[in-house]
Design an enzyme around this catalytic site. Structure first.
Site, PDB file in Angstrom:
ATOM      1  N   ASN A 138       0.820  -1.206   0.000  1.00  0.00           N
ATOM      2  CA  ASN A 138       0.000   0.000   0.000  1.00  0.00           C
ATOM      3  C   ASN A 138       0.856   1.259   0.000  1.00  0.00           C
ATOM      4  OD1 ASN A 138      -2.131  -1.642  -0.023  1.00  0.00           O
ATOM      5  ND2 ASN A 138      -2.670  -1.400   2.137  1.00  0.00           N
ATOM      6  N   HIS A 170       5.902  -0.529  -2.593  1.00  0.00           N
ATOM      7  CA  HIS A 170       5.435   0.220  -3.762  1.00  0.00           C
ATOM      8  C   HIS A 170       5.492   1.729  -3.571  1.00  0.00           C
ATOM      9  CE1 HIS A 170       3.065  -3.584  -5.235  1.00  0.00           C
ATOM     10  NE2 HIS A 170       4.365  -3.665  -5.416  1.00  0.00           N
ATOM     11  N   CYS A 195      11.497  13.709  -9.075  1.00  0.00           N
ATOM     12  CA  CYS A 195      11.721  14.487 -10.290  1.00  0.00           C
ATOM     13  C   CYS A 195      12.192  13.552 -11.406  1.00  0.00           C
ATOM     14  CB  CYS A 195      12.758  15.575 -10.048  1.00  0.00           C
ATOM     15  SG  CYS A 195      13.134  16.477 -11.570  1.00  0.00           S
ATOM     16  N   CYS A 243       9.514  20.433 -11.060  1.00  0.00           N
ATOM     17  CA  CYS A 243      10.630  20.488 -10.100  1.00  0.00           C
ATOM     18  C   CYS A 243      11.302  21.860 -10.216  1.00  0.00           C
ATOM     19  CB  CYS A 243      11.618  19.375 -10.424  1.00  0.00           C
ATOM     20  SG  CYS A 243      12.965  19.214  -9.237  1.00  0.00           S
ATOM     21  N   CYS A 251      14.393  22.211 -10.392  1.00  0.00           N
ATOM     22  CA  CYS A 251      15.705  22.054 -11.046  1.00  0.00           C
ATOM     23  C   CYS A 251      15.707  22.576 -12.480  1.00  0.00           C
ATOM     24  CB  CYS A 251      16.178  20.603 -10.996  1.00  0.00           C
ATOM     25  SG  CYS A 251      15.315  19.495 -12.146  1.00  0.00           S
ATOM     26  N   GLY A 277      -5.442  -9.056   2.782  1.00  0.00           N
ATOM     27  CA  GLY A 277      -6.043  -8.109   1.841  1.00  0.00           C
ATOM     28  C   GLY A 277      -5.287  -7.909   0.548  1.00  0.00           C
ATOM     29  N   SER A 305      -4.814  -9.608  -3.449  1.00  0.00           N
ATOM     30  CA  SER A 305      -5.287 -10.614  -4.400  1.00  0.00           C
ATOM     31  C   SER A 305      -4.127 -11.490  -4.871  1.00  0.00           C
ATOM     32  CB  SER A 305      -5.941  -9.928  -5.601  1.00  0.00           C
ATOM     33  OG  SER A 305      -5.011  -9.060  -6.221  1.00  0.00           O
ATOM     34  N   PRO A 332     -11.739 -11.794   2.703  1.00  0.00           N
ATOM     35  CA  PRO A 332     -13.112 -12.301   2.581  1.00  0.00           C
ATOM     36  C   PRO A 332     -13.305 -13.178   1.337  1.00  0.00           C
ATOM     37  CG  PRO A 332     -13.072  -9.864   2.470  1.00  0.00           C
ATOM     38  CD  PRO A 332     -11.656 -10.324   2.582  1.00  0.00           C
TER      39      PRO A 332
HETATM   40  P1  NAD Z   1      -6.122  -5.818  -5.124  1.00  0.00           P
HETATM   41  O1  NAD Z   1      -7.021  -4.651  -5.354  1.00  0.00           O
HETATM   42  O2  NAD Z   1      -5.661  -6.611  -6.284  1.00  0.00           O
HETATM   43  O3  NAD Z   1      -6.853  -6.867  -4.147  1.00  0.00           O
HETATM   44  C1  NAD Z   1      -7.461  -6.485  -2.953  1.00  0.00           C
HETATM   45  C2  NAD Z   1      -7.740  -7.734  -2.130  1.00  0.00           C
HETATM   46  O4  NAD Z   1      -8.259  -7.312  -0.869  1.00  0.00           O
HETATM   47  C3  NAD Z   1      -8.794  -8.685  -2.749  1.00  0.00           C
HETATM   48  O5  NAD Z   1      -8.300 -10.008  -2.690  1.00  0.00           O
HETATM   49  C4  NAD Z   1     -10.003  -8.503  -1.834  1.00  0.00           C
HETATM   50  O6  NAD Z   1     -10.767  -9.691  -1.713  1.00  0.00           O
HETATM   51  C5  NAD Z   1      -9.345  -8.149  -0.518  1.00  0.00           C
HETATM   52  N1  NAD Z   1     -10.171  -7.385   0.398  1.00  0.00           N
HETATM   53  C6  NAD Z   1     -11.157  -6.494   0.112  1.00  0.00           C
HETATM   54  N2  NAD Z   1     -11.649  -5.960   1.245  1.00  0.00           N
HETATM   55  C7  NAD Z   1     -10.960  -6.537   2.270  1.00  0.00           C
HETATM   56  C8  NAD Z   1     -11.007  -6.391   3.683  1.00  0.00           C
HETATM   57  N3  NAD Z   1     -11.877  -5.550   4.269  1.00  0.00           N
HETATM   58  N4  NAD Z   1     -10.154  -7.120   4.434  1.00  0.00           N
HETATM   59  C9  NAD Z   1      -9.270  -7.974   3.861  1.00  0.00           C
HETATM   60  N5  NAD Z   1      -9.186  -8.160   2.517  1.00  0.00           N
HETATM   61  C10 NAD Z   1     -10.020  -7.444   1.748  1.00  0.00           C
HETATM   62  O7  NAD Z   1      -4.941  -5.275  -4.253  1.00  0.00           O
HETATM   63  P2  NAD Z   1      -3.422  -5.692  -4.185  1.00  0.00           P
HETATM   64  O8  NAD Z   1      -3.276  -7.170  -4.167  1.00  0.00           O
HETATM   65  O9  NAD Z   1      -2.877  -4.920  -3.041  1.00  0.00           O
HETATM   66  O10 NAD Z   1      -2.765  -5.156  -5.568  1.00  0.00           O
HETATM   67  C11 NAD Z   1      -3.032  -3.888  -6.127  1.00  0.00           C
HETATM   68  C12 NAD Z   1      -1.868  -2.897  -6.150  1.00  0.00           C
HETATM   69  O11 NAD Z   1      -2.374  -1.548  -6.019  1.00  0.00           O
HETATM   70  C13 NAD Z   1      -0.952  -3.002  -4.962  1.00  0.00           C
HETATM   71  O12 NAD Z   1       0.267  -2.440  -5.247  1.00  0.00           O
HETATM   72  C14 NAD Z   1      -1.709  -2.132  -3.966  1.00  0.00           C
HETATM   73  O13 NAD Z   1      -1.095  -1.843  -2.819  1.00  0.00           O
HETATM   74  C15 NAD Z   1      -2.048  -0.928  -4.804  1.00  0.00           C
HETATM   75  N6  NAD Z   1      -3.183  -0.211  -4.180  1.00  0.00           N
HETATM   76  C16 NAD Z   1      -2.945   0.425  -2.997  1.00  0.00           C
HETATM   77  C17 NAD Z   1      -3.977   1.053  -2.330  1.00  0.00           C
HETATM   78  C18 NAD Z   1      -3.664   1.724  -1.012  1.00  0.00           C
HETATM   79  O14 NAD Z   1      -2.533   2.184  -0.798  1.00  0.00           O
HETATM   80  N7  NAD Z   1      -4.620   1.755  -0.103  1.00  0.00           N
HETATM   81  C19 NAD Z   1      -5.265   1.041  -2.862  1.00  0.00           C
HETATM   82  C20 NAD Z   1      -5.478   0.391  -4.113  1.00  0.00           C
HETATM   83  C21 NAD Z   1      -4.414  -0.258  -4.743  1.00  0.00           C
END
Ligand code: NAD
Length: 243
Positions: free
Chosen positions: A100, A117, A125, A146, A148, A187, A189, A214
């Site tokens: 995240n 990430h 920049c 930037c 620069c 959380g 995928s 879930p």
């Molecule tokens: P993804 O969107 O592919 O998958 C999200 C997963 O979370 C799914 O499997 C879903 O079933 C599960 N989920 C949904 N609600 C949930 C809950 N309340 N508790 C537990 N699990 C739950 O996300 P990913 O695998 O992280 O890949 C996407 C990319 O995009 C990553 O780099 C991610 O970090 C980034 N991203 C980041 C944010 C953030 O910083 N909040 C938001 C969106 C995407």
């Protein structure tokens, strides 16, 4: 039965790694990329979070980041983030490896944090490479520039699809997973590579593996235990066994 097993593993573990994805922050109100609300205008995240999209349409990509930054600025860590901060206090060697970019984990007080990430509150920049914190919401001038050079574009300080992960962060994540007794996968995928390879690495190095989600994921079948619930409901339950 499986929840009881996981509680016991957590009580007995010295080296714990938690790998989180977008679902970790869903209950704070931040949409996941692949769930409901993951679309912005008519675009999918995979069409915007790439170096190619930024090269072709920097303004469009920055508009999307402006929207995401505004959304994230209005959120707070949820009970799941707070529970991870509590677990960290009781485990000798605790590492949170997150995909995240929202910073809610740090805001909850988690200290040993590996951001695979990057950080949505940073800019880099494209000309001089300088990395800076930037919390302006919304950004007044798009695309931001930037100091620069008059034409030097700033880009978001995040890792896009197709880009390499920061080497030092990746090394720290791998080292933590290799010594883990317990790997909690929350959380995600598990489709974004190479972050997802940390899960198979954990299995290979003998950690107990637990998924909190879930929904089923492509790696559910490989986990020792799958807890089908949300981060904010399952993690406080687990943290409570340590207090
Ligand atoms: P993804 O969107 O592919 O998958 C999200 C997963 O979370 C799914 O499997 C879903 O079933 C599960 N989920 C949904 N609600 C949930 C809950 N309340 N508790 C537990 N699990 C739950 O996300 P990913 O695998 O992280 O890949 C996407 C990319 O995009 C990553 O780099 C991610 O970090 C980034 N991203 C980041 C944010 C953030 O910083 N909040 C938001 C969106 C995407």
């Amino acid at each position: 039965m499986s929840l009881i097993q996981v509680r016991r593993w957590l009580r007995e573990s010295e080296h714990v790694v938690v790998l989180t994805g977008a679902g970790m922050s869903a209950e704070s109100g931040i949409p996941t990329f692949r769930g409901v609300g993951g679309l912005w205008k008519q675009f999918r995240a995979e069409e915007l979070a790439t170096p190619q999209a930024f090269a072709l349409r920097p303004n469009l990509v920055w508009e999307w980041y402006n929207w995401r930054r505004e959304l994230i600025a209005g959120t707070r860590p949820n009970a799941g983030h707070q529970a991870l901060a509590q677990i960290e206090q009781r485990i000798a060697d605790f590492t949170l490896v997150t995909q995240n970019v929202d910073g809610l984990d740090g805001q909850a007080g988690i200290r040993n944090l590996v951001r695979l990430h990057g950080d949505i509150w940073g800019t880099v920049c494209t000309r001089c490479g300088e990395r800076r914190e930037n919390r302006e919401v919304p950004l007044a001038h798009l695309p931001p520039l930037c100091h620069c050079h008059p034409e030097a574009l700033l880009r978001p300080g995040v890792v896009w699809f197709g880009e390499a992960l920061p080497a030092a962060e990746w090394e720290r994540a791998m080292a933590a997973v290799q010594r883990a007794d317990l790997l909690l996968v929350v959380g995600t995928s598990a489709v974004v590579y190479p972050a997802s390879s940390l899960i198979t690495m954990g299995i290979r190095y003998g950690a107990h593996t637990v998924e909190i989600n879930p929904q089923e994921t492509r790696l559910s079948g490989e986990m020792e235990v799958c807890l089908h619930g949300s981060a904010a409901e399952m993690l406080p339950d687990l943290a409570s066994v340590l207090f």
